[in-house]
Design a protein around this motif. Structure first.
Motif, PDB file in Angstrom:
ATOM      1  N   ALA A 250      15.395  -8.783  10.620  1.00 58.58           N
ATOM      2  CA  ALA A 250      15.387  -7.572   9.802  1.00 58.58           C
ATOM      3  C   ALA A 250      15.620  -7.827   8.318  1.00 58.58           C
ATOM      4  O   ALA A 250      14.999  -7.192   7.462  1.00 58.58           O
ATOM      5  N   VAL A 251      16.532  -8.766   7.988  1.00 60.34           N
ATOM      6  CA  VAL A 251      16.898  -8.974   6.584  1.00 60.34           C
ATOM      7  C   VAL A 251      16.925 -10.461   6.257  1.00 60.34           C
ATOM      8  O   VAL A 251      16.913 -11.313   7.149  1.00 60.34           O
ATOM      9  N   CYS A 252      17.007 -10.762   4.959  1.00 59.65           N
ATOM     10  CA  CYS A 252      17.065 -12.153   4.501  1.00 59.65           C
ATOM     11  C   CYS A 252      18.345 -12.371   3.699  1.00 59.65           C
ATOM     12  O   CYS A 252      18.816 -11.466   3.013  1.00 59.65           O
ATOM     13  N   GLY A 253      18.881 -13.557   3.785  1.00 59.80           N
ATOM     14  CA  GLY A 253      20.082 -13.888   3.023  1.00 59.80           C
ATOM     15  C   GLY A 253      21.348 -13.747   3.847  1.00 59.80           C
ATOM     16  O   GLY A 253      21.451 -12.883   4.724  1.00 59.80           O
ATOM     17  N   LYS A 254      22.336 -14.606   3.539  1.00 65.55           N
ATOM     18  CA  LYS A 254      23.584 -14.629   4.294  1.00 65.55           C
ATOM     19  C   LYS A 254      24.351 -13.319   4.186  1.00 65.55           C
ATOM     20  O   LYS A 254      24.829 -12.772   5.190  1.00 65.55           O
ATOM     21  N   GLU A 255      24.461 -12.780   2.971  1.00 68.41           N
ATOM     22  CA  GLU A 255      25.221 -11.546   2.773  1.00 68.41           C
ATOM     23  C   GLU A 255      24.530 -10.358   3.441  1.00 68.41           C
ATOM     24  O   GLU A 255      25.194  -9.493   4.018  1.00 68.41           O
ATOM     25  N   SER A 256      23.202 -10.324   3.369  1.00 70.08           N
ATOM     26  CA  SER A 256      22.464  -9.221   3.993  1.00 70.08           C
ATOM     27  C   SER A 256      22.612  -9.258   5.510  1.00 70.08           C
ATOM     28  O   SER A 256      22.788  -8.216   6.161  1.00 70.08           O
ATOM     29  N   ARG A 257      22.546 -10.457   6.089  1.00 69.89           N
ATOM     30  CA  ARG A 257      22.712 -10.578   7.542  1.00 69.89           C
ATOM     31  C   ARG A 257      24.121 -10.172   7.971  1.00 69.89           C
ATOM     32  O   ARG A 257      24.299  -9.484   8.979  1.00 69.89           O
ATOM     33  N   ASP A 258      25.108 -10.582   7.173  1.00 65.65           N
ATOM     34  CA  ASP A 258      26.490 -10.228   7.484  1.00 65.65           C
ATOM     35  C   ASP A 258      26.681  -8.717   7.445  1.00 65.65           C
ATOM     36  O   ASP A 258      27.319  -8.135   8.327  1.00 65.65           O
ATOM     37  N   GLY A 259      26.111  -8.072   6.434  1.00 68.95           N
ATOM     38  CA  GLY A 259      26.209  -6.614   6.332  1.00 68.95           C
ATOM     39  C   GLY A 259      25.506  -5.911   7.478  1.00 68.95           C
ATOM     40  O   GLY A 259      26.012  -4.929   8.038  1.00 68.95           O
ATOM     41  N   PHE A 260      24.324  -6.418   7.848  1.00 71.29           N
ATOM     42  CA  PHE A 260      23.563  -5.841   8.961  1.00 71.29           C
ATOM     43  C   PHE A 260      24.380  -5.906  10.248  1.00 71.29           C
ATOM     44  O   PHE A 260      24.458  -4.917  11.000  1.00 71.29           O
ATOM     45  N   ILE A 261      24.990  -7.063  10.506  1.00 73.76           N
ATOM     46  CA  ILE A 261      25.759  -7.254  11.737  1.00 73.76           C
ATOM     47  C   ILE A 261      26.991  -6.356  11.757  1.00 73.76           C
ATOM     48  O   ILE A 261      27.302  -5.726  12.788  1.00 73.76           O
ATOM     49  N   ARG A 262      27.686  -6.258  10.635  1.00 68.58           N
ATOM     50  CA  ARG A 262      28.895  -5.425  10.588  1.00 68.58           C
ATOM     51  C   ARG A 262      28.563  -3.945  10.784  1.00 68.58           C
ATOM     52  O   ARG A 262      29.278  -3.228  11.484  1.00 68.58           O
ATOM     53  N   VAL A 263      27.479  -3.486  10.163  1.00 68.54           N
ATOM     54  CA  VAL A 263      27.074  -2.085  10.317  1.00 68.54           C
ATOM     55  C   VAL A 263      26.665  -1.805  11.760  1.00 68.54           C
ATOM     56  O   VAL A 263      27.015  -0.767  12.331  1.00 68.54           O
ATOM     57  N   ARG A 264      25.939  -2.735  12.371  1.00 69.99           N
ATOM     58  CA  ARG A 264      25.504  -2.558  13.751  1.00 69.99           C
ATOM     59  C   ARG A 264      26.711  -2.491  14.698  1.00 69.99           C
ATOM     60  O   ARG A 264      26.751  -1.637  15.597  1.00 69.99           O
ATOM     61  N   LEU A 265      27.683  -3.364  14.510  1.00 71.60           N
ATOM     62  CA  LEU A 265      28.878  -3.356  15.360  1.00 71.60           C
ATOM     63  C   LEU A 265      29.693  -2.080  15.174  1.00 71.60           C
ATOM     64  O   LEU A 265      30.214  -1.516  16.141  1.00 71.60           O
ATOM     65  N   GLU A 266      29.787  -1.634  13.922  1.00 75.30           N
ATOM     66  CA  GLU A 266      30.524  -0.394  13.648  1.00 75.30           C
ATOM     67  C   GLU A 266      29.823   0.798  14.285  1.00 75.30           C
ATOM     68  O   GLU A 266      30.466   1.709  14.828  1.00 75.30           O
ATOM     69  N   SER A 267      28.495   0.791  14.239  1.00 76.65           N
ATOM     70  CA  SER A 267      27.724   1.873  14.853  1.00 76.65           C
ATOM     71  C   SER A 267      27.889   1.881  16.371  1.00 76.65           C
ATOM     72  O   SER A 267      28.053   2.934  16.991  1.00 76.65           O
ATOM     73  N   GLN A 268      27.855   0.692  16.970  1.00 73.62           N
ATOM     74  CA  GLN A 268      28.014   0.596  18.425  1.00 73.62           C
ATOM     75  C   GLN A 268      29.396   1.060  18.867  1.00 73.62           C
ATOM     76  O   GLN A 268      29.558   1.623  19.955  1.00 73.62           O
ATOM     77  N   ALA A 269      30.414   0.815  18.021  1.00 69.56           N
ATOM     78  CA  ALA A 269      31.783   1.208  18.373  1.00 69.56           C
ATOM     79  C   ALA A 269      31.943   2.723  18.438  1.00 69.56           C
ATOM     80  O   ALA A 269      32.844   3.228  19.116  1.00 69.56           O
ATOM     81  N   LYS A 270      31.069   3.474  17.734  1.00 70.08           N
ATOM     82  CA  LYS A 270      31.162   4.926  17.714  1.00 70.08           C
ATOM     83  C   LYS A 270      30.415   5.591  18.878  1.00 70.08           C
ATOM     84  O   LYS A 270      30.544   6.789  19.089  1.00 70.08           O
ATOM     85  N   ILE A 271      29.640   4.789  19.633  1.00 69.97           N
ATOM     86  CA  ILE A 271      28.910   5.343  20.770  1.00 69.97           C
ATOM     87  C   ILE A 271      29.890   5.648  21.901  1.00 69.97           C
ATOM     88  O   ILE A 271      30.736   4.810  22.225  1.00 69.97           O
TER      89      ILE A 271
END
Length: 272
Positions: A240-261
């Protein structure tokens, strides 16, 4: 079987635990005998084991092969499943491999020729790097010292720029302790990646701890289920994204979203 279990067990895991306890005691409660085990899924070893349990209990005269498999599930597979569930850290991986070998020694020699190659092929936590993680967090001070000294020696002998080769070592199935599962003289000793950020002074403190040292490195799981989830998520982020910081942000947002399900206690609650 462990008497205290984690709170995050699934319905299948609780069912397996109850079945093992019933078989060990020799008495099956009525509610357990009436419980529907669900469909068997060959890609999930847990449901396969549960289905085999039920089929075995329904047979009046089980076959010899069925008895052997049934005994293996009760004495090796199920106890190790819950042992890993209770201690899922990478620092316990080496001890789990040794315990698997130790519990399977009750079998006859012809069955060892079937089981041992499978354990050997999957003995990743028998690698020196993983054994060293178990050793520096061992309750025995002399084992901790042995592990720390090995890591310190590996640091001095490390050659910058060389490729670290990870190869499953030859396991000693007659070992009396997890520290002797491999021949330390023949295996190349390299430092575990998770301890590379720990300085020498902090590492040496592990030796003099009165109690079992608190883990001073990142928490990583020793079982593949959690690892496979992380691999899937990292792969999705890389697409989905490029770069270390972008991947880290993508993963953190995805985990936070899953925690709210919302979480369901049982599978039947998914049905409308």
């Amino acid at each position: 079987m462990p008497s205290t279990l984690p709170d995050d067990l699934s319905t299948d895991q609780k069912y397996l635990h109850d079945m093992c306890n019933a078989i060990s005691v020799g008495v099956c409660p009525v509610d357990l005998s009436l419980r529907n085990p669900g469909l068997m899924n060959h890609s999930r070893w847990l449901t396969t084991g549960i289905a085999f349990y039920v089929c075995m209990c329904l047979q009046r005269t089980p076959q010899i092969n069925s008895k052997s498999l049934f005994s293996f599930i009760v004495r090796v597979y199920a106890p190790m499943w819950f042992a890993i569930k209770m201690k899922p850290s990478c620092k316990d991986g080496g001890r789990h491999v040794f315990e698997t070998i130790n519990k399977s020694r009750y079998m006859k020699k012809d069955l060892h020729r079937v089981v041992d190659p499978v354990i050997q092929r999957n003995g990743y936590f028998g690698h020196p790097e993983n054994l060293l993680l178990s050793m520096i967090t061992d309750a025995r001070p002399h084992i901790r010292e042995f592990g720390v000294r090995r890591i310190m020696k590996a640091r001095k002998e490390a050659k910058p720029g060389t490729v670290r080769v990870f190869k499953v070592p030859t396991l000693n199935f007659e070992a009396e302790d997890y520290t002797s599962m491999i021949d330390w003289r023949k295996e190349p000793i390299t430092e575990p990646p998770v301890t590379m950020k720990i300085d020498d002074e902090t590492l040496l403190r592990f030796i003099h701890e009165v109690v079992t040292p608190i883990v001073g490195f990142s928490r990583y799981s020793c079982h593949t289920q959690a690892v496979e989830r992380h691999i899937k998520l990292v792969t999705e982020a890389s697409v989905a994204v490029c770069g270390k910081e972008s991947r880290d942000g993508f993963i953190r947002v995805r985990l936070e979203s899953q925690a709210k399900i919302p979480k369901f206690e049982t599978k039947i609650q998914h049905k409308i």
